[in-house]
Design a protein around this motif. Sequence first.
Motif, PDB file in Angstrom:
ATOM      1  N   LYS A  65     -50.022 -39.106 -41.034  1.00 44.85           N
ATOM      2  CA  LYS A  65     -51.337 -39.773 -40.969  1.00 44.85           C
ATOM      3  C   LYS A  65     -52.371 -38.856 -40.342  1.00 44.85           C
ATOM      4  O   LYS A  65     -53.505 -38.764 -40.803  1.00 44.85           O
ATOM      5  CB  LYS A  65     -51.231 -41.066 -40.152  1.00 44.85           C
ATOM      6  CG  LYS A  65     -50.708 -42.233 -40.907  1.00 44.85           C
ATOM      7  CD  LYS A  65     -50.736 -43.478 -40.019  1.00 44.85           C
ATOM      8  CE  LYS A  65     -50.222 -44.685 -40.755  1.00 44.85           C
ATOM      9  NZ  LYS A  65     -50.214 -45.887 -39.907  1.00 44.85           N
ATOM     10  N   ARG A 115     -44.276 -40.264 -39.493  1.00 48.16           N
ATOM     11  CA  ARG A 115     -45.348 -41.038 -40.106  1.00 48.16           C
ATOM     12  C   ARG A 115     -46.676 -40.771 -39.400  1.00 48.16           C
ATOM     13  O   ARG A 115     -47.702 -40.576 -40.042  1.00 48.16           O
ATOM     14  CB  ARG A 115     -45.005 -42.529 -40.032  1.00 48.16           C
ATOM     15  CG  ARG A 115     -45.838 -43.402 -40.927  1.00 48.16           C
ATOM     16  CD  ARG A 115     -45.382 -44.871 -40.924  1.00 48.16           C
ATOM     17  NE  ARG A 115     -43.949 -45.036 -41.071  1.00 48.16           N
ATOM     18  CZ  ARG A 115     -43.122 -45.501 -40.112  1.00 48.16           C
ATOM     19  NH1 ARG A 115     -43.605 -45.866 -38.943  1.00 48.16           N
ATOM     20  NH2 ARG A 115     -41.837 -45.614 -40.314  1.00 48.16           N
ATOM     21  N   ARG A 148     -55.658 -37.414 -42.053  1.00 47.01           N
ATOM     22  CA  ARG A 148     -56.957 -37.627 -41.427  1.00 47.01           C
ATOM     23  C   ARG A 148     -57.699 -36.299 -41.261  1.00 47.01           C
ATOM     24  O   ARG A 148     -58.894 -36.197 -41.548  1.00 47.01           O
ATOM     25  CB  ARG A 148     -56.785 -38.324 -40.076  1.00 47.01           C
ATOM     26  CG  ARG A 148     -58.117 -38.755 -39.461  1.00 47.01           C
ATOM     27  CD  ARG A 148     -57.996 -39.123 -38.002  1.00 47.01           C
ATOM     28  NE  ARG A 148     -57.550 -38.037 -37.139  1.00 47.01           N
ATOM     29  CZ  ARG A 148     -58.287 -36.987 -36.769  1.00 47.01           C
ATOM     30  NH1 ARG A 148     -59.505 -36.848 -37.220  1.00 47.01           N
ATOM     31  NH2 ARG A 148     -57.795 -36.059 -35.970  1.00 47.01           N
TER      32      ARG A 148
END
Length: 140
Positions: A118, A114, A122
């Motif tokens: 992310k 996860r 980003r």
Amino acid sequence: MTTKRLRSLSVMERVKELETREQAGVVGALRARFDTLEQERAALLARLFGESHIDGLEGAPYLGRFIASIRAELERNGRETARLTPDLAAAEEKLRAALSEQKTFEILRLSTLRRQRKEAARRAAAAQDLQTLQRWTRDP
């Protein structure tokens, strides 16, 4: 670095899963033996209560031996159950511990995955912002 960590966690999770399956097999075998002993005990008690009467005096000498035999078998069954109970409890505790360890590695792997996703999102958003900014500053 995180890909290496992710692979390591995946391997450890798989190893713990195999250990858990092995321990589950042990618990299953012990539980099956325990259940068999309980069924034998129930059958012996049913025989003791159902067949421990005589219709005539000719069966009297055999009745005492029959009752003694059933009681001896019940005692053997009880000893086996008493011997098996701590083994079963220990095996179930090992299974719980193995499941806990497996779940820990799974949680670590999923949180790392996860976090990687992310971070990738980003970085992609930052790259997109940079491209948009460059296009905006170039166009007169």
